[in-house]
Design an enzyme around this catalytic site. Sequence first.
Site, PDB file in Angstrom:
ATOM      1  N   LYS A   1      -1.736   1.885   8.515  1.00 52.76           N
ATOM      2  CA  LYS A   1      -2.347   2.694   7.460  1.00 52.76           C
ATOM      3  C   LYS A   1      -3.865   2.520   7.506  1.00 52.76           C
ATOM      4  CE  LYS A   1      -1.866   3.321   2.418  1.00 52.76           C
ATOM      5  NZ  LYS A   1      -1.158   2.807   1.211  1.00 52.76           N
TER       6      LYS A   1
ATOM      7  N   SER B   1       1.169   6.305  -1.378  1.00 51.59           N
ATOM      8  CA  SER B   1       0.046   6.708  -0.567  1.00 51.59           C
ATOM      9  C   SER B   1       0.218   6.475   0.930  1.00 51.59           C
ATOM     10  CB  SER B   1      -1.214   5.974  -1.047  1.00 51.59           C
ATOM     11  OG  SER B   1      -1.063   4.582  -0.880  1.00 51.59           O
TER      12      SER B   1
ATOM     13  N   SER C   1       3.524   2.436  -3.092  1.00 52.24           N
ATOM     14  CA  SER C   1       3.055   3.223  -1.948  1.00 52.24           C
ATOM     15  C   SER C   1       3.711   2.936  -0.601  1.00 52.24           C
ATOM     16  CB  SER C   1       1.544   3.073  -1.801  1.00 52.24           C
ATOM     17  OG  SER C   1       0.914   3.943  -2.699  1.00 52.24           O
TER      18      SER C   1
HETATM   19  N1  GLN Z   1       1.123   6.066  -6.878  1.00 48.79           N
HETATM   20  C1  GLN Z   1       0.476   4.881  -7.368  1.00 48.79           C
HETATM   21  C2  GLN Z   1      -0.970   5.162  -7.689  1.00 48.79           C
HETATM   22  O1  GLN Z   1      -1.352   6.263  -7.523  1.00 48.79           O
HETATM   23  C3  GLN Z   1       0.634   3.775  -6.370  1.00 48.79           C
HETATM   24  C4  GLN Z   1      -0.368   3.754  -5.292  1.00 48.79           C
HETATM   25  C5  GLN Z   1      -0.185   2.617  -4.355  1.00 48.79           C
HETATM   26  O2  GLN Z   1       0.821   1.903  -4.377  1.00 48.79           O
HETATM   27  N2  GLN Z   1      -1.172   2.399  -3.516  1.00 48.79           N
HETATM   28  O3  GLN Z   1      -1.697   4.311  -8.091  1.00 48.79           O
END
Ligand code: GLN
Length: 508
Positions: A96, A171, A195
């Site tokens: 990532k 994400s 994410s």
């Molecule tokens: N969807 C969550 C957010 O927008 C989690 C994001 C993540 O785990 N990086 O914060």
Amino acid sequence: MMGLTFWFRRFSENNAVAGLARLDAIQLQQMLRTGQISSLELVDALLEQYAAWEPRVGAFLNFRADQARDQARELDRRRSAGADLGLLAGLPVSVKDILCTVDYPTTCGSRMLRDYHSPFDATVVARIRDAGGIVFGKTNLDEFAMGSSTENSALAVTRNPWNTEHVPGGSSGGGAASVSAGICPLAIGTDTGGSIRQPAAFCGISGLKPTYGRVSRYGLVAFASSLDQAGPMARSVPELALLLEAIAGHDPRDATSAPNEVPSYSHTIAEPLRGLRIGIVPDHFDAGLDAEVDAAVREALGAFRARGATVREIELPASRQAIATYYVIAPCEASSNLARYDGVHFGHRSTERDRTDESPLARLYCRSRAEGLGAEVKRRIMLGTYALSSGYYEAYYLQAMRVRRLIRDELLAAFQSVDVIVGPTTPAPAYRLGEKANDPLSMYLEDLYTVSANLAGIPALSVPCGLSRSGLPIGLQIQAAPFAEELLLRAGAMYQQVTDWHQRRPAA
Ligand code: GLN
């Protein structure tokens, strides 16, 4: 590209190599070890897969075929010289693009860092290389990992390999798509509020968020430091065990990294699991849950019961506040962490010059941030700054921290009487691109089942447990007590022994 085309043609004619992209990391490792295939042959087979899928799914922000081939060649050379190459010897792993790499830019999906080159590798990346793994491109993500669909990336669009009209989740959407499309067997994602697990669920693969502190955060660009954790993504749970074993362990460069010994996850995963005590939370099956997801999760519970597990209901009342708590704490930490992107210390610097009465420095900060950061990142910085400001700090941040403690305490208490908590990973399968893009609240609600694990610091796994009628994957979440990754992985592996959802693939 000419060179690539030549290799693609050559290997589509070679039957021994065709189909390598269908094998899992454990099988590939065996074939590499016994010399049935070389690392270079594997990389070339996967480059073919890349050529077929990447134009449709857009999993990567940066991908260097030549670099992967060079690394493979070098590994083949060392192997034939008799070197012990390590746990991941010759296996490609996508990373990532929020983890620092010396040989690729690290953009965080942001215009702010579009040209940023890290002078060092993140510990996770260094460990992959030390274990003989091949860094196979940098994958797309929501900007600074803020989002649940990868639509917040400022640099590219990633699509779900099962249906390219739908989001891959986020994400870590690029990582999930890279594995789901068979471009690479393994991926590294990060999970601050779901994410790793949510894109794994949306793309029909497995993903693990380890215990907070299990995996070093050194070189993981910070979003919310008390929640962020890197972890493995792969088609099956034994593959997750392999990758986790390679990346886990204490790192003196990360003060929050845990000193606990790293068990040999890849070995203990084969140990049979008897009398697993499963807890289910009635709240997880409320009206908000999609009927097909509900049915798939209940069927999965049946599969566990058939293997001797017991299932009982547990109540987690404090967790009802998990979304509200997370969406105070995560933006607060983000507003502090992202203060460094001002165009002076780090990041995009505006070149626009205009004459106003303002201080030129303040103007430079403003313009650099206005140009460099996307709408969701700005929203989080504003929410966090507000919640941390004098007069609101006690009412929001401190209160959220108190609730966070209650959520952790009640989860730890629950693990006195159950080994794992099982439920849906997401309320529904992947939605359409654009469907929620302008509705932050409904996007935040997507994280209903995943954020508690981050707030409590516990490990949590998502495994595929079904397909909707429209052919989209469904994910099952399994959570366990801190540092119970061994148990968690064994529970996931047990489920995958009696089901084949993790072997389903999107149509080519
Ligand atoms: N969807 C969550 C957010 O927008 C989690 C994001 C993540 O785990 N990086 O914060």
